[in-house]
Design a protein around this motif. Structure first.
Motif, PDB file in Angstrom:
ATOM      1  N   THR A  56      24.853 -27.069  28.575  1.00 54.72           N
ATOM      2  CA  THR A  56      23.451 -27.469  28.412  1.00 54.72           C
ATOM      3  C   THR A  56      22.570 -26.671  29.348  1.00 54.72           C
ATOM      4  O   THR A  56      22.885 -26.537  30.534  1.00 54.72           O
ATOM      5  CB  THR A  56      23.255 -28.957  28.757  1.00 54.72           C
ATOM      6  OG1 THR A  56      24.172 -29.756  28.024  1.00 54.72           O
ATOM      7  CG2 THR A  56      21.831 -29.396  28.454  1.00 54.72           C
ATOM      8  N   PHE A  57      21.464 -26.151  28.825  1.00 55.12           N
ATOM      9  CA  PHE A  57      20.382 -25.636  29.656  1.00 55.12           C
ATOM     10  C   PHE A  57      19.300 -26.703  29.653  1.00 55.12           C
ATOM     11  O   PHE A  57      18.859 -27.159  28.590  1.00 55.12           O
ATOM     12  CB  PHE A  57      19.820 -24.335  29.078  1.00 55.12           C
ATOM     13  CG  PHE A  57      20.679 -23.127  29.309  1.00 55.12           C
ATOM     14  CD1 PHE A  57      20.558 -22.378  30.475  1.00 55.12           C
ATOM     15  CD2 PHE A  57      21.607 -22.733  28.363  1.00 55.12           C
ATOM     16  CE1 PHE A  57      21.350 -21.258  30.690  1.00 55.12           C
ATOM     17  CE2 PHE A  57      22.408 -21.618  28.568  1.00 55.12           C
ATOM     18  CZ  PHE A  57      22.282 -20.881  29.732  1.00 55.12           C
ATOM     19  N   GLY A  72      16.711 -27.989  26.843  1.00 56.12           N
ATOM     20  CA  GLY A  72      16.236 -26.787  26.181  1.00 56.12           C
ATOM     21  C   GLY A  72      17.224 -26.255  25.164  1.00 56.12           C
ATOM     22  O   GLY A  72      16.848 -25.753  24.109  1.00 56.12           O
ATOM     23  N   LEU A  73      18.504 -26.396  25.489  1.00 55.38           N
ATOM     24  CA  LEU A  73      19.565 -25.896  24.612  1.00 55.38           C
ATOM     25  C   LEU A  73      20.861 -26.584  24.995  1.00 55.38           C
ATOM     26  O   LEU A  73      21.201 -26.665  26.167  1.00 55.38           O
ATOM     27  CB  LEU A  73      19.684 -24.374  24.771  1.00 55.38           C
ATOM     28  CG  LEU A  73      20.657 -23.588  23.899  1.00 55.38           C
ATOM     29  CD1 LEU A  73      20.185 -22.128  23.781  1.00 55.38           C
ATOM     30  CD2 LEU A  73      22.070 -23.613  24.444  1.00 55.38           C
ATOM     31  N   MET A  74      21.568 -27.095  24.008  1.00 54.78           N
ATOM     32  CA  MET A  74      22.879 -27.689  24.232  1.00 54.78           C
ATOM     33  C   MET A  74      23.798 -27.293  23.097  1.00 54.78           C
ATOM     34  O   MET A  74      23.375 -27.242  21.940  1.00 54.78           O
ATOM     35  CB  MET A  74      22.810 -29.220  24.313  1.00 54.78           C
ATOM     36  CG  MET A  74      24.194 -29.880  24.511  1.00 54.78           C
ATOM     37  SD  MET A  74      24.169 -31.702  24.362  1.00 54.78           S
ATOM     38  CE  MET A  74      23.344 -32.155  25.891  1.00 54.78           C
ATOM     39  N   ARG A  87      29.249 -36.889  25.339  1.00 56.05           N
ATOM     40  CA  ARG A  87      28.998 -37.977  26.291  1.00 56.05           C
ATOM     41  C   ARG A  87      28.963 -37.455  27.718  1.00 56.05           C
ATOM     42  O   ARG A  87      28.113 -37.864  28.525  1.00 56.05           O
ATOM     43  CB  ARG A  87      30.069 -39.061  26.160  1.00 56.05           C
ATOM     44  CG  ARG A  87      29.946 -39.924  24.910  1.00 56.05           C
ATOM     45  CD  ARG A  87      30.791 -41.186  25.037  1.00 56.05           C
ATOM     46  NE  ARG A  87      32.199 -40.885  25.263  1.00 56.05           N
ATOM     47  CZ  ARG A  87      33.090 -40.683  24.297  1.00 56.05           C
ATOM     48  NH1 ARG A  87      32.712 -40.747  23.024  1.00 56.05           N
ATOM     49  NH2 ARG A  87      34.356 -40.419  24.577  1.00 56.05           N
ATOM     50  N   GLY A  88      29.877 -36.561  28.039  1.00 58.97           N
ATOM     51  CA  GLY A  88      29.929 -36.011  29.388  1.00 58.97           C
ATOM     52  C   GLY A  88      28.671 -35.238  29.755  1.00 58.97           C
ATOM     53  O   GLY A  88      28.138 -35.373  30.864  1.00 58.97           O
ATOM     54  N   LEU A  89      28.178 -34.434  28.825  1.00 56.74           N
ATOM     55  CA  LEU A  89      26.967 -33.661  29.081  1.00 56.74           C
ATOM     56  C   LEU A  89      25.753 -34.570  29.219  1.00 56.74           C
ATOM     57  O   LEU A  89      24.907 -34.375  30.098  1.00 56.74           O
ATOM     58  CB  LEU A  89      26.746 -32.659  27.953  1.00 56.74           C
ATOM     59  CG  LEU A  89      27.748 -31.490  27.884  1.00 56.74           C
ATOM     60  CD1 LEU A  89      27.537 -30.695  26.594  1.00 56.74           C
ATOM     61  CD2 LEU A  89      27.619 -30.575  29.102  1.00 56.74           C
ATOM     62  N   GLY A 109      13.838 -35.460  26.037  1.00 60.07           N
ATOM     63  CA  GLY A 109      13.401 -34.769  24.834  1.00 60.07           C
ATOM     64  C   GLY A 109      14.245 -33.558  24.509  1.00 60.07           C
ATOM     65  O   GLY A 109      14.798 -32.908  25.403  1.00 60.07           O
ATOM     66  N   ALA A 110      14.339 -33.255  23.214  1.00 63.66           N
ATOM     67  CA  ALA A 110      15.112 -32.095  22.756  1.00 63.66           C
ATOM     68  C   ALA A 110      14.628 -31.705  21.372  1.00 63.66           C
ATOM     69  O   ALA A 110      13.815 -32.407  20.747  1.00 63.66           O
ATOM     70  CB  ALA A 110      16.609 -32.412  22.724  1.00 63.66           C
ATOM     71  N   ARG A 111      15.146 -30.591  20.878  1.00 63.05           N
ATOM     72  CA  ARG A 111      14.927 -30.177  19.494  1.00 63.05           C
ATOM     73  C   ARG A 111      16.221 -30.387  18.714  1.00 63.05           C
ATOM     74  O   ARG A 111      17.301 -30.070  19.201  1.00 63.05           O
ATOM     75  CB  ARG A 111      14.541 -28.694  19.431  1.00 63.05           C
ATOM     76  CG  ARG A 111      13.124 -28.393  19.852  1.00 63.05           C
ATOM     77  CD  ARG A 111      12.923 -26.921  20.128  1.00 63.05           C
ATOM     78  NE  ARG A 111      13.486 -26.534  21.409  1.00 63.05           N
ATOM     79  CZ  ARG A 111      13.507 -25.278  21.872  1.00 63.05           C
ATOM     80  NH1 ARG A 111      13.032 -24.304  21.125  1.00 63.05           N
ATOM     81  NH2 ARG A 111      14.016 -25.014  23.064  1.00 63.05           N
ATOM     82  N   PHE A 112      16.093 -30.926  17.499  1.00 64.37           N
ATOM     83  CA  PHE A 112      17.246 -31.172  16.637  1.00 64.37           C
ATOM     84  C   PHE A 112      17.077 -30.408  15.325  1.00 64.37           C
ATOM     85  O   PHE A 112      15.952 -30.214  14.844  1.00 64.37           O
ATOM     86  CB  PHE A 112      17.367 -32.662  16.303  1.00 64.37           C
ATOM     87  CG  PHE A 112      17.774 -33.556  17.445  1.00 64.37           C
ATOM     88  CD1 PHE A 112      17.992 -33.063  18.717  1.00 64.37           C
ATOM     89  CD2 PHE A 112      17.924 -34.913  17.234  1.00 64.37           C
ATOM     90  CE1 PHE A 112      18.365 -33.904  19.756  1.00 64.37           C
ATOM     91  CE2 PHE A 112      18.299 -35.773  18.267  1.00 64.37           C
ATOM     92  CZ  PHE A 112      18.520 -35.268  19.527  1.00 64.37           C
TER      93      PHE A 112
END
Length: 218
Positions: A56-57, A72-74, A87-89, A109-112
């Motif tokens: 993850t970033f 930002g990115l995962m 779950r860990g992240l 928040g994130a983008r999906f």
């Protein structure tokens, strides 16, 4: 073998690290990962032994005074352990938020680009947008704020929470092991995203201070 989740400064990554991230056969290439390294403060990796299973970033910051966790990115490797890695992240993100923002409610928040990724937000309250709910007022305002922060506000529609193009520089990349178990209404809602044209949906939720204490425990 236990999952090891570690967070470091993204600026400390070198070319070898970026090559390793890119070699996980995820949705992102070296160029996108290099840009993520510049745009986001933290890099979190999840490994079983020496094998990378996810990363993850992200960054922790305040938007208008409100504490935020911005993913930002995962990306999570398509393995039989993907649910555990996700779950860990996310638990690591909550832990970092707890350390940075004790006793405060936090926006995540994130983008999906698909319904599968919504599983990452299952512990959050008031996940927006959600099927059958018409977001108004402050809810839409948060969508606009996050779209601007993600740099995808040029093609952003506040009603649908969708940026129709040039929105995939980073998003939450996860595929469910059991797609048949996904909520049909969520699948339909996410199906409105023009993924093939570079579209993505801004999604956010809240964790209350008392919940963050539980989620962020190690």
């Amino acid at each position: 073998m236990a999952l090891e989740v570690v967070t470091n400064d993204a600026s400390a990554l070198d070319d070898t690290d970026l090559d390793e991230l890119a070699s996980m056969e995820d949705a992102f290439n070296t160029g996108q990962l290099s840009k993520a390294m510049e745009d986001w403060v933290l890099i979190t990796t999840a490994r079983f032994g020496n094998v990378l299973h996810g990363f993850t970033f992200s960054t922790l910051e305040r938007i208008g005074g409100t504490p935020c966790v911005l993913i930002g990115l995962m990306s999570v490797k398509r393995s039989s352990k993907r649910d555990q890695v996700l779950r860990g992240l996310m638990n690591e993100a909550y832990h970092r938020a707890l350390m940075a923002f004790p006793d405060e409610d936090v926006v995540v928040g994130a983008r999906f680009v698909n319904a599968d990724a919504r599983d990452a937000f299952k512990d959050l309250d008031d996940v927006t947008p959600s099927p059958g709910e018409n977001a108004v007022g402050e809810e839409r305002a948060w969508g606009r704020r996050l779209a601007k922060r993600f740099g995808i506000d040029k093609s952003y529609d506040a009603k649908s929470f969708i940026s129709s193009s040039e929105a995939q520089s980073g998003y939450l990349d996860f595929e469910s092991m059991k797609p048949e178990s996904l909520d049909a209404d969520v699948v339909a809602m996410m199906g409105e995203i023009p993924v093939g044209k570079g579209g993505a949906m801004v999604v956010y939720g809240w964790t209350m201070a008392e919940d963050l204490v539980k989620l962020g425990k190690r």
